[in-house]
Design a protein around this motif. Structure first.
Motif, mmCIF file in Angstrom:
data_model
loop_
_atom_site.group_PDB
_atom_site.id
_atom_site.type_symbol
_atom_site.label_atom_id
_atom_site.label_comp_id
_atom_site.label_asym_id
_atom_site.label_seq_id
_atom_site.Cartn_x
_atom_site.Cartn_y
_atom_site.Cartn_z
ATOM 1 N N MET A 6 20.858 10.990 -12.743
ATOM 2 C CA MET A 6 19.550 11.631 -12.912
ATOM 3 C C MET A 6 18.416 10.745 -12.447
ATOM 4 O O MET A 6 18.463 9.530 -12.602
ATOM 5 C CB MET A 6 19.334 12.022 -14.370
ATOM 6 C CG MET A 6 19.851 13.411 -14.674
ATOM 7 S SD MET A 6 19.660 13.817 -16.382
ATOM 8 C CE MET A 6 17.937 14.232 -16.457
ATOM 9 N N PRO A 7 17.390 11.359 -11.852
ATOM 10 C CA PRO A 7 16.213 10.580 -11.443
ATOM 11 C C PRO A 7 15.568 9.933 -12.660
ATOM 12 O O PRO A 7 15.650 10.463 -13.760
ATOM 13 C CB PRO A 7 15.277 11.626 -10.846
ATOM 14 C CG PRO A 7 15.999 12.903 -10.803
ATOM 15 C CD PRO A 7 17.233 12.792 -11.598
ATOM 16 N N LYS A 8 14.933 8.762 -12.436
ATOM 17 C CA LYS A 8 14.438 8.004 -13.577
ATOM 18 C C LYS A 8 13.151 8.569 -14.162
ATOM 19 O O LYS A 8 12.924 8.537 -15.348
ATOM 20 C CB LYS A 8 14.226 6.543 -13.164
ATOM 21 C CG LYS A 8 15.547 5.815 -13.012
ATOM 22 C CD LYS A 8 15.373 4.326 -13.215
ATOM 23 C CE LYS A 8 16.696 3.600 -13.300
ATOM 24 N NZ LYS A 8 17.450 3.650 -12.043
ATOM 25 N N SER A 9 12.268 9.065 -13.313
ATOM 26 C CA SER A 9 11.000 9.544 -13.861
ATOM 27 C C SER A 9 10.370 10.532 -12.902
ATOM 28 O O SER A 9 10.913 10.819 -11.843
ATOM 29 C CB SER A 9 10.048 8.361 -14.085
ATOM 30 O OG SER A 9 9.900 7.670 -12.858
ATOM 31 N N GLY A 10 9.233 11.032 -13.295
ATOM 32 C CA GLY A 10 8.494 11.929 -12.421
ATOM 33 C C GLY A 10 8.881 13.385 -12.600
ATOM 34 O O GLY A 10 9.651 13.744 -13.487
ATOM 35 N N ILE A 11 8.328 14.203 -11.725
ATOM 36 C CA ILE A 11 8.496 15.649 -11.849
ATOM 37 C C ILE A 11 9.962 16.033 -11.689
ATOM 38 O O ILE A 11 10.466 16.932 -12.340
ATOM 39 C CB ILE A 11 7.609 16.377 -10.815
ATOM 40 C CG1 ILE A 11 7.650 17.895 -11.044
ATOM 41 C CG2 ILE A 11 8.001 16.069 -9.382
ATOM 42 C CD1 ILE A 11 6.731 18.365 -12.127
ATOM 43 N N LYS A 12 10.682 15.283 -10.837
ATOM 44 C CA LYS A 12 12.098 15.595 -10.618
ATOM 45 C C LYS A 12 12.884 15.431 -11.908
ATOM 46 O O LYS A 12 13.766 16.230 -12.212
ATOM 47 C CB LYS A 12 12.671 14.648 -9.558
ATOM 48 C CG LYS A 12 12.625 15.192 -8.157
ATOM 49 C CD LYS A 12 13.526 14.319 -7.292
ATOM 50 C CE LYS A 12 13.097 14.354 -5.847
ATOM 51 N NZ LYS A 12 13.568 13.155 -5.143
ATOM 52 N N ALA A 13 12.571 14.364 -12.650
ATOM 53 C CA ALA A 13 13.284 14.124 -13.897
ATOM 54 C C ALA A 13 13.022 15.254 -14.892
ATOM 55 O O ALA A 13 13.946 15.751 -15.535
ATOM 56 C CB ALA A 13 12.869 12.784 -14.495
ATOM 57 N N SER A 14 11.748 15.673 -14.996
ATOM 58 C CA SER A 14 11.428 16.768 -15.914
ATOM 59 C C SER A 14 12.181 18.028 -15.534
ATOM 60 O O SER A 14 12.724 18.736 -16.385
ATOM 61 C CB SER A 14 9.929 17.066 -15.892
ATOM 62 O OG SER A 14 9.229 15.979 -16.396
ATOM 63 N N LEU A 15 12.193 18.303 -14.234
ATOM 64 C CA LEU A 15 12.864 19.500 -13.743
ATOM 65 C C LEU A 15 14.350 19.457 -14.098
ATOM 66 O O LEU A 15 14.927 20.432 -14.579
ATOM 67 C CB LEU A 15 12.671 19.602 -12.231
ATOM 68 C CG LEU A 15 12.924 20.965 -11.627
ATOM 69 C CD1 LEU A 15 11.880 21.952 -12.118
ATOM 70 C CD2 LEU A 15 12.901 20.882 -10.113
ATOM 71 N N CYS A 16 14.969 18.293 -13.856
ATOM 72 C CA CYS A 16 16.389 18.145 -14.177
ATOM 73 C C CYS A 16 16.633 18.396 -15.661
ATOM 74 O O CYS A 16 17.574 19.085 -16.042
ATOM 75 C CB CYS A 16 16.876 16.748 -13.828
ATOM 76 S SG CYS A 16 17.233 16.549 -12.097
ATOM 77 N N LEU A 17 15.754 17.815 -16.512
ATOM 78 C CA LEU A 17 15.917 17.974 -17.953
ATOM 79 C C LEU A 17 15.903 19.444 -18.338
ATOM 80 O O LEU A 17 16.745 19.915 -19.103
ATOM 81 C CB LEU A 17 14.794 17.244 -18.700
ATOM 82 C CG LEU A 17 14.928 15.741 -18.835
ATOM 83 C CD1 LEU A 17 13.676 15.159 -19.468
ATOM 84 C CD2 LEU A 17 16.129 15.403 -19.693
ATOM 85 N N ILE A 18 14.936 20.180 -17.784
ATOM 86 C CA ILE A 18 14.804 21.585 -18.156
ATOM 87 C C ILE A 18 16.002 22.390 -17.664
ATOM 88 O O ILE A 18 16.595 23.172 -18.403
ATOM 89 C CB ILE A 18 13.495 22.161 -17.612
ATOM 90 C CG1 ILE A 18 12.328 21.517 -18.340
ATOM 91 C CG2 ILE A 18 13.449 23.662 -17.768
ATOM 92 C CD1 ILE A 18 11.008 21.752 -17.695
ATOM 93 N N LEU A 19 16.391 22.147 -16.395
ATOM 94 C CA LEU A 19 17.519 22.906 -15.855
ATOM 95 C C LEU A 19 18.802 22.597 -16.619
ATOM 96 O O LEU A 19 19.614 23.474 -16.886
ATOM 97 C CB LEU A 19 17.701 22.602 -14.369
ATOM 98 C CG LEU A 19 16.579 23.147 -13.470
ATOM 99 C CD1 LEU A 19 16.798 22.715 -12.033
ATOM 100 C CD2 LEU A 19 16.491 24.650 -13.563
ATOM 101 N N LEU A 20 18.963 21.324 -16.996
ATOM 102 C CA LEU A 20 20.155 20.945 -17.759
ATOM 103 C C LEU A 20 20.180 21.633 -19.120
ATOM 104 O O LEU A 20 21.241 21.985 -19.633
ATOM 105 C CB LEU A 20 20.193 19.435 -17.973
ATOM 106 C CG LEU A 20 20.750 18.568 -16.849
ATOM 107 C CD1 LEU A 20 20.697 17.118 -17.270
ATOM 108 C CD2 LEU A 20 22.165 18.962 -16.520
ATOM 109 N N ALA A 21 18.980 21.809 -19.693
ATOM 110 C CA ALA A 21 18.934 22.344 -21.055
ATOM 111 C C ALA A 21 19.216 23.840 -21.108
ATOM 112 O O ALA A 21 19.541 24.365 -22.168
ATOM 113 C CB ALA A 21 17.577 22.045 -21.692
ATOM 114 N N ILE A 22 19.100 24.515 -19.971
ATOM 115 C CA ILE A 22 19.211 25.980 -20.002
ATOM 116 C C ILE A 22 20.529 26.481 -20.620
ATOM 117 O O ILE A 22 20.495 27.314 -21.522
ATOM 118 C CB ILE A 22 18.988 26.582 -18.592
ATOM 119 C CG1 ILE A 22 17.514 26.460 -18.232
ATOM 120 C CG2 ILE A 22 19.409 28.044 -18.544
ATOM 121 C CD1 ILE A 22 17.175 26.933 -16.854
#
Lengths: 91, 268, 288
Positions: free
Chosen positions: C91-107
């Motif tokens: 996973m990316p460490k920070s930034g918008i990409k990290a947030s996006l990954c978190l949300i998509l993972l949580a779905i």
């Protein structure tokens, strides 16, 4: 109101005994608070921890007796009580 | 190959695989049943909203969503109200039986609902709560309250005691200190706890279905009725499924930065 | 943090205690009552002692379902924990990409469990599902409603799909808690990627991994809704796990006494495992 719970004397006695043990332990704890110590168990425990371990293993002892033998459960009970006391004293 | 690029590629692949089944559901919800059964199409050929129209026009369908929403919000409210003081007690004080009480709470989170199914049904019937929203909300407290206590305790332990002592010196009473000073400090913790209460209450079906029959029936139970005489109405089923995903996606946005800490029960 | 001894704190815990006791103790007592009686109807019950327990412990069907359950939970852990760690490392460490990954993972975690079942029910079908259709198109004979192995793999795959993100999220938050200085030190020492993982990242992940294993074990151990919707426990009883066996017994066949005795054994297993993990977690907390 509680007919659906289908109380029987045996189960009532069982829970009463558990409640009494818990009550006694609580009073004992308030009167003389205990500290954690290390006995023959691999982790350091308080009096309450040892009680819990004892009760849980008592349940398993009873199940083991039921599973592998036809001996009366009073024997299992005796073994459990003895184990519980050993645990409380030296655990 | 560049290391971080291969990482990015792996991540993208995983996300794509993760989203494919969901895309398939979404795809199906926009198709007619003829198209679904007629052959495999990667996107809707005859785009239709008819499946959604069925749900939004039939009160027996959309009331399922309303019922679910009602008991979920009741559950969230009850959970937070009782869990906040308890978590404070666990994080600040040593008292008789604290560790064992904590473990006992936790063991309820771990207990399989199937074990309690029948007694639950009878318990709530006997107190006259069967088929009400509050019954489901209370039943879900069984696993949500312990979880909320655990998460909140983790967050509260992060706030140094000195704040409490300073507030008392400044003459705050306990309730005033708790509401005015303490709660704002653990805002994110409360958000995460609320999110988890929402989530586990929203996704649970076994208890919700057992404790309701008509008036408080959750959407999950209503979805089973798409099985009709003429087979399963796949389109409507898919549309109903898509609609159950949306609330979760909306909520997760608000806690995106704290979600992992919440899953770790406040322990990272 | 040093806690102050104060027994009045019980008052703060009391509401939780009453609420949970209402939903936990009363049903528990009821189950114990049921387990020692043969119940034909309200007010029509006979005391049978430990009869049910003996029968349950000797019941072949229950042993099988218990074994199946352990196999399933074991497989779930063996796949999801390493995979989750892997995803977290990517996973990316920070930034918008990290947030996006978190949300998509949580779905997947936020989808009601019956809908998870429905999704895979559709997705795996040979006629209308992409997954089943794709496998058949590749020449594999895949049919999850008819073939035992396929059904097993589908249930397992569904669970991996559903819950690996949880492990990944946990590990991700564990990795973020590692100070940057550790990595810099490793770079100066020219440590290999593996060494960094083995001696810096893995030890720091210990506490979250214990929680991940605990949650995954517990939740897979009580899995009910997803396989129920997906396979209905079939073909035969090949994907009938403990909760489903129990529910069928209690509600389907109304065999209350046996179901209650079985419930208690089930509960004891869960209690033992969760105690072991809880002790491990509190000991890790202390070490910190």
């Amino acid at each position: 109101m509680i007919e659906w719970m289908n109380w029987t004397p045996t189960v009532a006695i069982f829970f009463a005994v558990i409640a009494c043990i818990l009550l006694t332990m609580t009073v004992y704890e308030v009167v003389s608070p205990c500290t954690e110590r290390k006995g023959f168990l691999p982790i350091s425990t308080t009096r309450g921890d040892r009680l819990f371990i004892g009760l849980l293993s008592a349940a398993y002892i009873h199940l083991a007796f039921l599973a592998v033998s036809d001996i009366t459960l009073w024997v299992a009970l005796a073994v459990s009580v003895a184990w519980l006391l050993v645990l409380l004293r030296w655990g | 190959m560049n290391y971080s690029r291969s990482k990015g590629f792996g991540m993208t692949l995983f996300i794509v695989l993760l989203l494919t089944p969901i895309y398939w559901l979404l795809n199906m919800s926009f198709k007619t049943n003829q198209e679904i059964l007629g052959g495999l199409t990667l996107w809707p050929q005859n785009f239709t909203l008819a499946n959604y129209a069925v749900i939004f026009s039939d009160s027996s369908w959309y009331s399922g969503y309303i019922n679910s929403m009602i008991y979920v919000s009741m559950n969230m409210t009850i959970t937070l109200l009782v869990a906040l003081p308890a978590a404070y007690a666990f994080s600040r004080y040593k008292f008789v039986g604290d560790k064992h009480l904590f473990f006992w709470l936790l063991s309820n989170r771990m207990a399989p609902p199937a074990v309690f199914l029948l007694p639950f049904f009878q318990l709530y019937s006997s107190v006259g709560l069967f088929d009400t929203h509050i019954a489901v909300a209370l039943a879900h407290c069984l696993f949500n309250v312990p979880l909320a206590v655990w998460i909140l305790e983790g967050f509260m332990s992060g706030v140094p005691r000195e704040y409490d002592e300073m507030a008392y010196i400044d003459g705050y009473s306990f309730p005033k200190f708790f509401v005015k000073i303490f709660l704002p400090m653990i805002r994110s913790g409360i958000g995460v706890a609320a999110f988890f209460a929402f989530m586990f209450s929203w996704v649970e079906l076994l208890l919700a279905r057992t404790l309701t029959s008509v008036d408080a029936q959750p959407i999950g139970a209503i979805m089973t009725r798409t099985v009709g005489a003429s087979g399963i109405d796949w389109g409507v089923l898919a549309a109903a499924g898509v609609l159950t995903i949306i609330p979760g996606v909306l909520v997760v946005w608000f806690v995106r930065n704290h979600i992992a800490k919440g899953f770790a029960l406040g322990r990272v | 943090m040093n806690k102050v001894p104060n027994n009045r704190a019980w008052w703060l815990v009391l509401p939780v205690f009453i609420l949970v006791a209402f939903s936990a103790l009363i049903p528990l007592m009821t189950v114990v009552n049921y387990s020692v009686q043969d119940i034909f109807g309200p007010g029509n019950a006979y005391y049978v002692g430990t009869e049910w327990f003996r029968e349950v412990l000797a019941d072949e069907r229950l042993r099988e379902s218990l074994l199946r359950q352990f196999l399933f939970s074991g497989a779930v852990l063996a796949i999801q924990i390493p995979l989750g760690i892997g995803v977290a490392l990517m996973m990316p460490k920070s930034g918008i990409k990290a947030s996006l990954c978190l949300i998509l993972l949580a779905i997947p975690l936020l989808i009601p469990w019956n809908v998870v079942g429905t999704i895979w029910q559709i997705f795996g079908r040979g006629d209308i599902g992409l997954f089943g259709w794709g496998l058949n198109a590749l020449g594999l004979d895949y049919n999850y409603t008819g073939d035992t192995v396929d059904a097993w793999l589908t249930v397992l795959l569904m669970d991996v799909w559903h819950w690996t993100p949880l492990v990944a999220l946990l590990c991700y938050s564990g990795l973020r808690a590692i100070p940057e200085a550790f990595y810099q030190a490793a770079e100066i020492d020219r440590a290999s990627k593996w060494a960094v993982f083995r001696y810096i990242q893995l030890p720091r992940l210990k506490s979250v991994l214990v929680i991940a294993v605990l949650l995954r074990f517990m939740d897979s151990f009580m899995i009910y809704t997803e396989p129920f919707v997906l396979t209905g426990g079939g073909p035969g009883s090949s994907t009938t796990f403990l909760s489903q066996t129990l529910t069928t017994m209690a509600i389907g066949q109304f065999d209350i006494g046996r179901a209650a005795a079985f419930s208690l054994i089930y509960f004891l297993i869960v209690l033992l495992v969760s105690w072991v993990f809880f002790t491990a977690i509190t000991h890790l907390d202390k070490e910190k």
